[in-house]
Design a protein around this motif. Structure first.
Motif, PDB file in Angstrom:
ATOM      1  N   LEU A 160     -23.954  57.577  16.344  1.00 53.62           N
ATOM      2  CA  LEU A 160     -24.400  57.875  14.987  1.00 53.62           C
ATOM      3  C   LEU A 160     -24.478  56.588  14.177  1.00 53.62           C
ATOM      4  O   LEU A 160     -23.569  55.757  14.228  1.00 53.62           O
ATOM      5  CB  LEU A 160     -23.444  58.861  14.321  1.00 53.62           C
ATOM      6  N   ASN A 161     -25.561  56.408  13.441  1.00 57.92           N
ATOM      7  CA  ASN A 161     -25.790  55.170  12.689  1.00 57.92           C
ATOM      8  C   ASN A 161     -24.870  55.070  11.483  1.00 57.92           C
ATOM      9  O   ASN A 161     -24.070  55.969  11.196  1.00 57.92           O
ATOM     10  CB  ASN A 161     -27.263  55.061  12.285  1.00 57.92           C
ATOM     11  N   SER A 162     -25.022  54.000  10.754  1.00 58.37           N
ATOM     12  CA  SER A 162     -24.150  53.709   9.614  1.00 58.37           C
ATOM     13  C   SER A 162     -24.708  54.218   8.291  1.00 58.37           C
ATOM     14  O   SER A 162     -24.240  53.817   7.228  1.00 58.37           O
ATOM     15  CB  SER A 162     -23.929  52.186   9.529  1.00 58.37           C
ATOM     16  N   CYS A 163     -25.710  55.067   8.340  1.00 63.03           N
ATOM     17  CA  CYS A 163     -26.369  55.549   7.124  1.00 63.03           C
ATOM     18  C   CYS A 163     -25.550  56.648   6.459  1.00 63.03           C
ATOM     19  O   CYS A 163     -25.987  57.803   6.344  1.00 63.03           O
ATOM     20  CB  CYS A 163     -27.777  56.035   7.444  1.00 63.03           C
ATOM     21  N   TYR A 164     -24.357  56.315   6.034  1.00 62.24           N
ATOM     22  CA  TYR A 164     -23.496  57.258   5.322  1.00 62.24           C
ATOM     23  C   TYR A 164     -22.527  56.458   4.468  1.00 62.24           C
ATOM     24  O   TYR A 164     -22.336  55.254   4.670  1.00 62.24           O
ATOM     25  CB  TYR A 164     -22.755  58.175   6.296  1.00 62.24           C
ATOM     26  N   THR A 165     -21.902  57.144   3.520  1.00 64.05           N
ATOM     27  CA  THR A 165     -20.960  56.474   2.627  1.00 64.05           C
ATOM     28  C   THR A 165     -19.518  56.797   2.981  1.00 64.05           C
ATOM     29  O   THR A 165     -18.669  55.908   3.065  1.00 64.05           O
ATOM     30  CB  THR A 165     -21.234  56.888   1.167  1.00 64.05           C
ATOM     31  N   VAL A 166     -19.211  58.085   3.227  1.00 64.78           N
ATOM     32  CA  VAL A 166     -17.831  58.495   3.514  1.00 64.78           C
ATOM     33  C   VAL A 166     -17.675  58.927   4.962  1.00 64.78           C
ATOM     34  O   VAL A 166     -16.844  58.399   5.699  1.00 64.78           O
ATOM     35  CB  VAL A 166     -17.401  59.636   2.567  1.00 64.78           C
ATOM     36  N   SER A 167     -18.435  59.912   5.394  1.00 70.93           N
ATOM     37  CA  SER A 167     -18.297  60.406   6.774  1.00 70.93           C
ATOM     38  C   SER A 167     -19.645  60.876   7.288  1.00 70.93           C
ATOM     39  O   SER A 167     -20.562  61.156   6.515  1.00 70.93           O
ATOM     40  CB  SER A 167     -17.280  61.549   6.839  1.00 70.93           C
ATOM     41  N   GLN A 168     -19.741  60.980   8.591  1.00 64.32           N
ATOM     42  CA  GLN A 168     -20.959  61.413   9.256  1.00 64.32           C
ATOM     43  C   GLN A 168     -20.809  62.850   9.756  1.00 64.32           C
ATOM     44  O   GLN A 168     -19.715  63.421   9.802  1.00 64.32           O
ATOM     45  CB  GLN A 168     -21.261  60.505  10.452  1.00 64.32           C
ATOM     46  N   SER A 169     -21.945  63.429  10.154  1.00 59.18           N
ATOM     47  CA  SER A 169     -21.948  64.745  10.794  1.00 59.18           C
ATOM     48  C   SER A 169     -23.048  64.757  11.841  1.00 59.18           C
ATOM     49  O   SER A 169     -23.986  63.944  11.789  1.00 59.18           O
ATOM     50  CB  SER A 169     -22.177  65.852   9.769  1.00 59.18           C
ATOM     51  N   THR A 170     -22.943  65.684  12.794  1.00 64.82           N
ATOM     52  CA  THR A 170     -23.946  65.791  13.844  1.00 64.82           C
ATOM     53  C   THR A 170     -23.883  67.185  14.442  1.00 64.82           C
ATOM     54  O   THR A 170     -22.962  67.967  14.153  1.00 64.82           O
ATOM     55  CB  THR A 170     -23.726  64.732  14.940  1.00 64.82           C
ATOM     56  N   ASN A 171     -24.855  67.478  15.292  1.00 61.29           N
ATOM     57  CA  ASN A 171     -24.852  68.738  16.038  1.00 61.29           C
ATOM     58  C   ASN A 171     -24.533  68.453  17.497  1.00 61.29           C
ATOM     59  O   ASN A 171     -25.115  67.541  18.101  1.00 61.29           O
ATOM     60  CB  ASN A 171     -26.214  69.435  15.953  1.00 61.29           C
ATOM     61  N   LEU A 172     -23.620  69.243  18.064  1.00 62.48           N
ATOM     62  CA  LEU A 172     -23.352  69.177  19.491  1.00 62.48           C
ATOM     63  C   LEU A 172     -24.416  69.975  20.234  1.00 62.48           C
ATOM     64  O   LEU A 172     -24.987  70.915  19.684  1.00 62.48           O
ATOM     65  CB  LEU A 172     -21.955  69.734  19.781  1.00 62.48           C
ATOM     66  N   ASN A 173     -24.680  69.608  21.469  1.00 60.13           N
ATOM     67  CA  ASN A 173     -25.784  70.228  22.225  1.00 60.13           C
ATOM     68  C   ASN A 173     -25.320  70.642  23.619  1.00 60.13           C
ATOM     69  O   ASN A 173     -25.755  70.086  24.634  1.00 60.13           O
ATOM     70  CB  ASN A 173     -26.967  69.261  22.330  1.00 60.13           C
ATOM     71  N   GLY A 174     -24.455  71.648  23.664  1.00 65.30           N
ATOM     72  CA  GLY A 174     -23.971  72.135  24.953  1.00 65.30           C
ATOM     73  C   GLY A 174     -24.922  73.140  25.575  1.00 65.30           C
ATOM     74  O   GLY A 174     -25.821  73.681  24.912  1.00 65.30           O
ATOM     75  N   SER A 175     -24.763  73.397  26.846  1.00 61.34           N
ATOM     76  CA  SER A 175     -25.571  74.401  27.548  1.00 61.34           C
ATOM     77  C   SER A 175     -25.233  75.796  27.030  1.00 61.34           C
ATOM     78  O   SER A 175     -24.108  76.056  26.581  1.00 61.34           O
ATOM     79  CB  SER A 175     -25.318  74.325  29.056  1.00 61.34           C
ATOM     80  N   PHE A 176     -26.209  76.703  27.081  1.00 61.20           N
ATOM     81  CA  PHE A 176     -25.987  78.065  26.592  1.00 61.20           C
ATOM     82  C   PHE A 176     -24.934  78.753  27.461  1.00 61.20           C
ATOM     83  O   PHE A 176     -25.004  78.709  28.693  1.00 61.20           O
ATOM     84  CB  PHE A 176     -27.290  78.851  26.620  1.00 61.20           C
TER      85      PHE A 176
ATOM     86  N   THR B 104     -23.330  73.865  17.676  1.00 62.14           N
ATOM     87  CA  THR B 104     -22.636  73.843  16.395  1.00 62.14           C
ATOM     88  C   THR B 104     -22.670  72.478  15.717  1.00 62.14           C
ATOM     89  O   THR B 104     -22.825  71.443  16.374  1.00 62.14           O
ATOM     90  CB  THR B 104     -21.163  74.283  16.567  1.00 62.14           C
ATOM     91  N   GLN B 105     -22.515  72.499  14.406  1.00 57.04           N
ATOM     92  CA  GLN B 105     -22.400  71.251  13.645  1.00 57.04           C
ATOM     93  C   GLN B 105     -20.942  70.795  13.633  1.00 57.04           C
ATOM     94  O   GLN B 105     -20.018  71.617  13.593  1.00 57.04           O
ATOM     95  CB  GLN B 105     -22.898  71.443  12.206  1.00 57.04           C
ATOM     96  N   VAL B 106     -20.753  69.468  13.660  1.00 59.28           N
ATOM     97  CA  VAL B 106     -19.427  68.862  13.523  1.00 59.28           C
ATOM     98  C   VAL B 106     -19.473  67.938  12.320  1.00 59.28           C
ATOM     99  O   VAL B 106     -20.368  67.078  12.207  1.00 59.28           O
ATOM    100  CB  VAL B 106     -19.035  68.068  14.788  1.00 59.28           C
TER     101      VAL B 106
END
Length: 455
Positions: free
Chosen positions: A243-259, A290-292
């Motif tokens: 995840l890049n540095s384009c944030y001020t406090v914290s980052q978020s992302t989506n996990l991509n597991g198999s169904f 899900t989002q983390v």
């Protein structure tokens, strides 16, 4: 009445013989006799019955209702009886509207509604019911299964038994189980169940007869449910992410597991936090995508564990978060996709949101369609000219921070509708309201097909 009628005829006969030599009197007696017979005939039936109209019904109808009516002076209630056809049951023969049970497809039945008038005359009327043959559909039994993409799930409906009948399988409603019917017109066919789906699908087996009248045919159906537990093999937590540095406090992302399923039949997956700078928030631990949130600079490991009757296993994914620089404004287009119904429109205005942070700039670019002119590409609001009817244009709006290299973007589409709606308001004349007026009517006329609204 018959007795009095005979006596009167005898009297007429005697009178006729006595005065037979007098022609004028003979003529009067003849007229009197004719008038009497007319009156007698007119009053001979003072009630009537109506058994309804002939009908054709389908053989899957287990009960049919006769509907009769009466008029005039009845001596007693009208009564239903069966005249022809195999024996059936008339539930209440003394009721004008009564159910008939026991009719069989491929047969014709005649029913009679009879009554006695008060003058002693018996009246009746018949109605004919034709029953078209039709096989009663049977789709078999419900099925629960693990996903199978090799046609390993078999469904079996009954075979149509009458000449000219056909059968077809169809999906009713949402296809939650991810069903593919391999041979929809065969009573017995295999199904493919998607690994990426979980839930229930309703299948219908429909048997249709030949047309017995233009556009009319008998039809029966039966339904079963197919439940797919779901789950993709092998279990995969998805690719590692940086995840890049384009944030001020914290980052978020989506996990991509198999169904892994959705809990149907106990088949599902669960995300757990393994290691990291600090414990983040997993928004929905049982959602493979899900989002983390709450990811600070550092390295994080998450495990995707799948269990159930169909798929079992686990895998891990690593998320690396660069050090924070600064948030970048999320780009949005405020007036959304645009559709014009008037072919004479050759320009429009694009409106994006203003940047929130210092050092950010904006840029409009055209990504598809015939060349158009963006009047001010570095302004959040800009005119676009050179549009032409019957074309579709795509424009991209980007907010950029040149210092950090961070950017976000959003797209907008401009197109024309074939409806070609034209509107003329008040014949093109301005409307000037008088002082004190609280409401003003705005007359307009439209041509073409489309939707118009005030704005």
């Amino acid at each position: 009445m018959v007795k009095y009628y005979s006596s009167f005829l005898s009297l007429i006969s005697v009178s006729y013989k006595t005065y037979s030599k007098h022609f004028k009197l003979q003529g009067k007696l003849c007229v009197l006799l004719v008038l009497f017979l007319c009156v007698f005939t007119a009053n001979a039936q003072d009630c009537s019955v109506n058994a309804g109209i002939d009908e054709t019904i389908c053989g899957d109808i287990t009960s049919f209702e006769l509907s009769g009516s009466t008029a005039g002076n009845l001596n007693s209630n009208a009564v239903w009886s069966q005249v022809s056809g195999s024996a059936v049951t008339i539930e209440d023969p003394n009721n004008l509207e009564t159910a008939i049970t026991g009719m069989i497809g491929g047969n014709t039945y005649t029913f009679r509604l009879s009554a006695m008038c008060r003058d002693g005359v018996s009246v009746f009327q018949d109605v004919t019911i034709t029953v078209e043959p039709i096989t009663i559909a049977n789709a078999g039994t419900d099925i629960t299964s693990c996903p199978d993409s090799s046609g390993g799930v078999l469904i079996t409906g009954n075979t149509p038994s009458n000449a000219g009948e056909t059968g077809v399988w169809s999906i009713i409603g949402n296809n939650g189980a991810g069903v593919t019917i391999n041979n929809a017109t065969a009573p017995s066919t295999t199904l493919d169940l998607s690994q990426g789906s979980a839930g229930t699908t309703t299948l219908r087996w429909t048997i249709s007869g030949p047309e017995y009248a233009p556009g009319l045919r008998c039809e029966t159906y039966d339904e079963i449910t197919i439940t797919n537990y779901g789950g993709v093999e092998p279990v995969d937590a998805g690719p590692d992410q940086i995840l890049n540095s384009c944030y001020t406090v914290s980052q978020s992302t989506n996990l991509n597991g198999s169904f892994a399923g959705n809990g149907t039949g106990g088949q599902q997956g669960t995300w757990t936090f393994v290691t990291g700078t600090r414990e983040p928030t997993i928004v929905n631990p049982n959602d493979n995508n899900t989002q983390v949130t709450g990811l600070f600079e550092g390295t994080y490991v998450f495990r995707w564990t799948v269990s159930g009757p169909c798929v079992n296993g686990s895998d891990t994914v690593t998320i690396t978060v660069d050090g924070a620089s600064q948030d970048v404004t999320q780009a949005t287009v405020q007036n959304g996709n645009q559709v014009f119904c008037n072919s004479s429109v050759t320009q429009t205005t694009l409106v994006g949101n203003e940047p929130d942070y210092a050092g950010e700039t904006v840029l409009w670019t055209q990504t598809s369609g015939p060349p158009a002119t963006i009047s001010n590409p570095n302004s959040s609001t800009t005119a676009v000219t050179g549009l032409s009817y019957n074309n579709t244009y795509q424009f991209n709006y980007t907010i950029i921070n040149e210092e950090t290299g961070c950017s976000t973007s959003s797209n907008v589409r401009v197109s024309y509708s074939d409806n070609n709606l034209a509107i003329e308001v008040n014949n093109g004349m301005d409307i000037i309201g008088e002082c004190g007026m609280e409401t003003i009517s705005i007359p307009f006329a439209t041509t073409g097909n489309g939707v118009n609204e005030y704005c």
